[in-house]
Design an enzyme around this catalytic site. Structure first.
Site, PDB file in Angstrom:
ATOM      1  N   CYS A 431       0.843  -1.205   0.000  1.00 25.28           N
ATOM      2  CA  CYS A 431       0.000   0.000   0.000  1.00 25.28           C
ATOM      3  C   CYS A 431       0.873   1.248   0.000  1.00 25.28           C
ATOM      4  O   CYS A 431       0.903   1.995  -0.975  1.00 25.28           O
ATOM      5  CB  CYS A 431      -0.916  -0.004   1.224  1.00 25.28           C
ATOM      6  N   GLU A 433       4.139   1.269   2.145  1.00 24.05           N
ATOM      7  CA  GLU A 433       5.239   0.976   3.052  1.00 24.05           C
ATOM      8  C   GLU A 433       6.601   1.306   2.446  1.00 24.05           C
ATOM      9  O   GLU A 433       6.928   0.825   1.360  1.00 24.05           O
ATOM     10  CB  GLU A 433       5.207  -0.497   3.469  1.00 24.05           C
TER      11      GLU A 433
END
Length: 787
Positions: A431, A433
């Site tokens: 997502c 990170e």
């Protein structure tokens, strides 16, 4: 796109998602009949991979340019029973799910019932994990205080670096031999462990070369039967490529893509590594091949685009392996969370955007596929044309690419101790990170329900849904005579549950270290070969474990509500307020109106609310950051939910921000749905008050109406808005460009909106495939009308 790509894309979109028992049966055969108990665990796992790659079906579709599938056919999704075993009930759920189903045929059901379940029941890693967890962890887990990723997935969340485009397996085998010759330890047990890992890596490297040669043989067979002279030559050329890579380093643009794809298949065949494995900064890795062949006249732009589009289709052929248990019902998505990075900076800090960056943006817009996920890294040194081009794609309502702050990522990673070169070569995956690509194992361990911890705090450590004492005795709500007393109790509970979460994650990490090493993944991450140490044992140059905080907007507004309405303005007593929450505001319409419309809300650049976001951030950060894991990883925090904000809200009573019982929490670091009323600039100023640079990623979702992007001037304003947020060290922003009326109509008439794609939380998905609660949550996000 040309006719070939149109046809391949159509085939990919029309392929039926189904569960394949092929891998599960093969891995069962290996452990039942072929494993040598005397082999060390890494060698067993390498031989298991060799067994899989030597026997799994080779699938080559008509007109393909990149070959190799995860399963026996496109969208045929393998399972990993050594990690977790799907029950017959799971298979029924997956087969009949209303939104996102996986076809389970009778042969697959029979294979599970007769072979796979009987062999793996009690032997899977999930079984080991659940049997090893202490009661306090189990109680908090079942209460919805946190989730645990590794109870169903392998801890392989990482991204490839430039190494895999510069070296072939023969080069890595040579490195292994050099390290092997240098092994001289007094401690014989350590020497044996290192030698076993090196042996395993060599077996794994040879296995993927063998697998590529199987594809070459198949291509030769197809060429012998092919009537078209043009396609016959293509097939022969592709066979030659498969015999050169991944055994050797790629030397052409086409070889580089096929080389990577075989490595990708090796990683995701070995284990299911929390999805997210991807080539990272693709425009940087492919640029030397592209530039050289363009200059030599060997490659032109259209042929390069065709190769890339064929590459895109390979990702889209691979749904994420579905989960088990309650999450088999709740987790409605096919996406495998790949996230290809574009742009950013070079190792010397200069602009990295190149011609290929723009070509790949064209591919993203033209292909319009859920996978691979894509993002742009935007640095202050990148040209405006780059961000403008990305925003023009976003305005089509596709939800891609998302936009990341390259300069913030650099600061985040160097602040964690990475070298500046490794930081600049890094980016974001999954997502949002952050990680140092090719050099870091950065593992996501699960979500952390911050609003639920406040709920437990208000009930003196008791989960009000079950009546179980799961937290500390920090006092009944009536005993809190000031807001500071409440905040102090909340801080103690967060620390308590963080310690429980970390204790459990450390147990799980140890179980994976002992039972499921990853010699193939270890081949391609620096410095696993040099150390002779597996990826999951700390072999990577850098090691990080992340815990993802969820519900920042909800917890911020809830704390503001308690402080202002209860302790400062004394509009209601603590006991009465808690009663109203427990009763879901029954007969309390006046109170609910006060909470919704006359209490400060995060997302409006109002310090009366936003100060609490900073408080919660500091409490969460200090409770997690700095803890160490068995493999030597440092625990750090992220702030993102994927779709867990829906589940976390479902296990809670009403909250003090006016949220009703069971409704979703806020998403990412976005405001509570509908609470931001002063425009996107105010949202970004509120979000920037937390220190993004002390995280490994934050997720900000903004929903704009299509009219927001009308004309080039509006595009420039959006680009400037993003740059302004990034100057405040914001980490990430993504846009949903669709109006609420369209989404409501899509709920009523899904047949009219089969291709409607929305941004969910760090990834895009078809609106029709989302659960109703998640659809409603997206509709409720505030839509901004003008800049």
């Amino acid at each position: 796109m040309n006719p070939r790509i149109q046809n391949l894309r159509r085939q990919s979109l029309e392929a039926v998602n189904r569960i394949s028992a092929e891998r599960a049966l093969l891995i069962t055969e290996f452990y039942d009949n072929h494993v040598n108990p005397a082999d060390p665990e890494p060698v067993q796992r390498a031989k298991a991979l060799e067994y899989l790659l030597s026997r799994k079906e080779v699938c080559i579709s008509d007109q393909e340019l990149i070959v190799g599938e995860r399963g026996p056919a496109p969208k045929a999704t393998p399972t990993y029973p050594e990690i977790t075993v799907h029950s017959m009930e799971d298979l029924d759920i997956l087969n009949s799910r209303e939104k996102v189903s996986f076809l389970v045929d009778e042969d697959t059901r029979k294979a599970y019932e007769d072979v796979i379940i009987p062999f793996w029941k009690g032997r899977s890693n999930r079984d080991r994990i659940m049997q090893s967890m202490p009661d306090d962890w189990l109680n908090a887990y079942h209460a919805g205080i946190f989730t645990e990723f590794m109870e169903q997935r392998a801890p392989g969340h990482t991204v490839a670096g430039a190494k895999i485009f510069r070296k072939g397996m023969n080069d890595l085998i040579q490195e292994i031999d050099e390290v092997y010759r240098a092994v001289e330890f007094v401690d014989k047990s350590e020497e044996q462990m290192i030698c076993a890992e090196l042996d395993a890596m060599k077996i794994a490297a040879r296995a993927i070369v063998m697998y590529a040669n199987r594809h070459a043989d198949k291509l030769d067979e197809l060429a012998a039967c092919e009537e078209s002279a043009e396609r016959k030559q293509e097939l022969l050329d592709m066979a030659g490529i498969c015999r050169r890579v991944p055994a050797n380093a790629p030397s052409t643009f086409h070889e580089a893509l096929q080389h990577y794809w075989f490595i990708h298949l090796g990683v995701i065949t070995e284990l299911n590594p929390w999805d997210s494995f991807n080539p990272g900064r693709l425009d940087q890795h492919l640029w030397p091949f592209y530039a050289r062949e363009m200059e030599d006249g060997i490659l032109d732009r259209e042929r390069a685009k065709e190769f890339l589009e064929a590459f895109w289709i390979k990702f889209n052929n691979h749904p994420a392996p579905p989960k088990v248990g309650v999450t088999a019902q709740e987790s409605n998505t096919y996406t495998d969370f790949t996230l290809i990075n574009l742009g950013g900076v070079k190792p010397d800090g200069t602009n990295a955007v190149n011609e290929l960056s723009f070509l790949i943006l064209d591919v993203i817009e033209e292909m319009r596929l859920l996978q691979p996920g894509t993002m742009v890294q935007l640095s202050r040194v990148n040209p405006d044309e780059f961000i403008d081009r990305a925003v023009k794609i976003t305005k089509t309502g596709f939800g891609q690419p998302s936009i990341f702050n390259a300069d913030a990522i650099e600061k985040e990673l160097t602040g964690q101790g990475k070298s500046i070169v490794d930081a600049r070569n890094g980016g974001a995956s999954g997502c949002v990170e952050s990680g140092a690509f090719g050099t870091e194992s950065y593992i996501l361990t699960g979500y952390f329900n911050l609003p639920k911890i406040l709920e437990v705090t208000l009930h003196n450590g008791v989960d009000p849904r079950t009546g179980k004492q799961i937290g500390l005795n920090t006092g009944f709500v009536a005993s809190f005579k000031s807001y500071d007393k409440l905040l102090d109790a909340f801080r103690k509970q967060v620390q308590h549950f963080a310690e429980i979460k970390i204790k459990g994650s450390n147990i799980i990490e140890t179980i994976f270290m002992e039972h499921l090493p990853t010699p193939f993944l270890s081949l391609i991450i620096e410095d696993c070969i040099a150390k002779g140490t597996d990826y999951i044992r700390g072999g990577a140059r850098y090691n990080t474990n992340y815990i993802q905080g969820v519900g920042l907007g909800t917890i911020t507004d809830s704390l503001a509500s308690w402080r202002i309405n209860v302790f400062e303005k004394k509009r209601i007593s603590p006991v009465d307020f808690l009663g109203a929450l427990t009763n879901n505001f029954a007969s309390d319409d006046k109170l609910l109106y006060q909470l919704l419309y006359h209490t400060p809300k995060y997302g409006n650049d109002d310090d009366e609310a936003d100060r609490h976001a900073v408080e919660v951030f500091e409490i969460f950060h200090d409770s997690v950051t700095g803890h160490q894991s068995p493999r030597g990883a440092t625990y750090r925090i992220n702030l993102l939910p994927t779709t867990c904000h829906v589940y976390f809200g479902s296990v809670m009573h009403a909250s003090a921000d006016g949220r009703r019982s069971g409704m979703p929490l806020s998403e990412g670091i976005s405001p509570v749905q509908g609470a931001d009323t002063k425009g996107p600039t105010s949202v970004m100023k509120s979000a920037a008050k937390i220190d993004h640079l002390r995280t490994g990623g934050t997720l900000l979702n903004q929903k704009f109406s299509p009219s927001f992007f009308d004309g080039d001037e509006s595009i420039r304003k959006v680009s400037s808005l993003v740059r302004g947020y990034f100057r405040l060290n914001g980490h990430h922003v993504q846009f949903n460009v669709v109006d609420a009326d369209t989404l409501r109509d899509a709920q009523k008439h899904p047949e009219k909106y089969r291709d409607l794609i929305v941004r969910v939380a760090g990834y895009s998905d078809y609106f029709n495939d989302l659960g109703t609660d998640l659809q409603n949550e997206i509709i409720a996000r505030t839509a901004h009308e003008s800049v």
